[in-house]
Scaffold this active site. Structure first.
Site, mmCIF file in Angstrom:
data_model
loop_
_atom_site.group_PDB
_atom_site.id
_atom_site.type_symbol
_atom_site.label_atom_id
_atom_site.label_comp_id
_atom_site.label_asym_id
_atom_site.label_seq_id
_atom_site.Cartn_x
_atom_site.Cartn_y
_atom_site.Cartn_z
ATOM 1 N N GLU A 46 0.852 -1.192 0.000
ATOM 2 C CA GLU A 46 0.000 0.000 0.000
ATOM 3 C C GLU A 46 0.884 1.237 0.000
ATOM 4 O O GLU A 46 1.794 1.350 0.807
ATOM 5 C CB GLU A 46 -0.867 -0.033 1.279
ATOM 6 C CG GLU A 46 -1.653 1.234 1.543
ATOM 7 C CD GLU A 46 -2.255 1.245 2.959
ATOM 8 O OE1 GLU A 46 -2.532 0.160 3.531
ATOM 9 O OE2 GLU A 46 -2.441 2.341 3.496
ATOM 10 N N ARG A 50 -0.035 10.350 1.619
ATOM 11 C CA ARG A 50 0.357 11.357 2.619
ATOM 12 C C ARG A 50 1.476 12.263 2.130
ATOM 13 O O ARG A 50 1.807 13.252 2.779
ATOM 14 C CB ARG A 50 0.806 10.662 3.907
ATOM 15 C CG ARG A 50 -0.340 9.979 4.596
ATOM 16 C CD ARG A 50 0.132 9.242 5.823
ATOM 17 N NE ARG A 50 -0.733 8.108 6.041
ATOM 18 C CZ ARG A 50 -0.554 7.197 6.977
ATOM 19 N NH1 ARG A 50 0.478 7.274 7.782
ATOM 20 N NH2 ARG A 50 -1.401 6.205 7.095
ATOM 21 N N LYS A 134 -10.373 -2.764 7.620
ATOM 22 C CA LYS A 134 -9.125 -2.455 8.325
ATOM 23 C C LYS A 134 -9.498 -2.076 9.764
ATOM 24 O O LYS A 134 -10.497 -1.384 9.972
ATOM 25 C CB LYS A 134 -8.468 -1.271 7.601
ATOM 26 C CG LYS A 134 -7.340 -0.601 8.333
ATOM 27 C CD LYS A 134 -6.665 0.430 7.420
ATOM 28 C CE LYS A 134 -5.776 1.353 8.215
ATOM 29 N NZ LYS A 134 -4.821 2.086 7.369
#
Ligand code: 3PG
Length: 216
Positions: A46, A50, A134
C-alpha cells in the site's frame, strides 16, 4: 506485461500475510523500496497519499511487475479515489469509512478496505456490504483483546489490523481467526530508508513473508 485481472479484497488479503504501508519521499525512493520488498517476497503493498510522491509512486510500482498488487492508502476523498485508480492502484485503503468514499470506489471499480475502530463503524461497514475491514489504529484501539471481543458480535467479519503493529506482535495478530492479514510500516523503518539500506528492507520483508505460516 499484462496486468492481472481485478481482484477482490478477499483475494488480495490472501496474497501476503503483511501489507506494507509505504509513505514515500520520492518516486525514486519508491522504486528502490518496492524492489527491496519484492526481493523479500512481498507481492502486495500500500502506498499512501500522505506525500506528494504518492500518486506517481503508485504508477511506477504498478508497472514494476505483472504479479505485484499495488494499493492506495490514506484515502479520504472521492477525488483521491479517482486519481489513484487512474494512476494504477488496484485496491484502496482508508482510515475510516464515508458513504462518499464507498460510492466513489464502487462506481470506479476500486475494491476498498475501509477503516473501522468501533462497533458503530462496523455496523455501517456491514450495512454497505463489507466483509473485510481495516482495524485502525489497531494497537491504540484495543489490539488483540478488542479483535477477540469483536468476534462474538461480528462472526462474519474479518479484519486487517494496522497501526502500531511490530514484527514482534505480528504473529499474535495473524493467529487470530478473524484476522485476514495485517498492515504496517515496520518493514520500512525510517533509519533504513534514510540510510538507503535496502538489504534491511528485504530482510524484514522476508521475515514478514514467513509469517504466512500463522494463517495456514
Ligand atoms: C496506517 O496508515 O495504516 C498506519 O499508519 C500504519 O501504521 P504503523 O506506521 O504504526 O505501522
Amino acid at each position: 506485461m499484462g496486468k492481472l485481472q481485478m481482484k477482490s479484497i478477499s483475494e488480495i488479503v490472501q496474497i501476503g500475510p503483511v501489507i506494507p504501508v509505504l509513505t514515500l519521499e520520492s518516486v525514486e525512493q519508491g522504486e528502490k523500496v518496492v524492489n527491496a520488498l519484492y526481493k523479500g517476497g512481498v507481492k502486495v503493498l500500500e502506498i499512501t497519499l500522505r506525500t506528494s510522491a504518492g500518486l506517481q509512486a503508485i504508477k511506477c510500482a504498478s508497472q514494476f511487475s505483472s504479479d505485484i498488487v499495488v494499493g492506495v492508502g490514506t484515502l479520504t476523498t472521492a477525488v483521491q479515489v479517482e486519481e489513484a485508480k487512474r494512476a494504477g492502484a488496484t485496491f484502496g485503503v482508508s482510515p475510516g469509512l464515508t458513504r462518499d468514499l464507498h460510492w466513489a470506489a464502487k462506481d470506479i471499480g476500486l475494491p476498498l478496505l475501509p477503516g473501522v475502530m468501533t462497533p458503530s463503524d462496523i455496523l455501517i461497514a456491514l450495512s454497505l456490504g463489507y466483509d473485510i475491514v481495516k482495524f485502525f489504529p489497531a494497537q491504540l484501539a484495543g489490539g488483540l483483546d478488542m479483535l477477540r471481543a469483536f468476534s462474538d458480535p461480528f462472526p462474519m467479519l474479518r479484519f486487517c489490523p494496522t497501526g502500531g503493529i511490530t514484527q514482534e506482535l505480528a504473529g499474535s495478530f495473524l493467529s487470530l481467526p478473524n484476522v485476514a492479514c495485517i498492515g504496517g510500516s515496520w518493514l520500512t523503518p525510517k533509519e533504513a530508508m534514510t540510510a538507503q539500506n535496502w538489504g534491511e528492507v528485504t530482510r524484514l520483508a522476508c521475515a514478514a513473508s514467513q509469517l504466512a505460516q500463522h494463517k495456514t
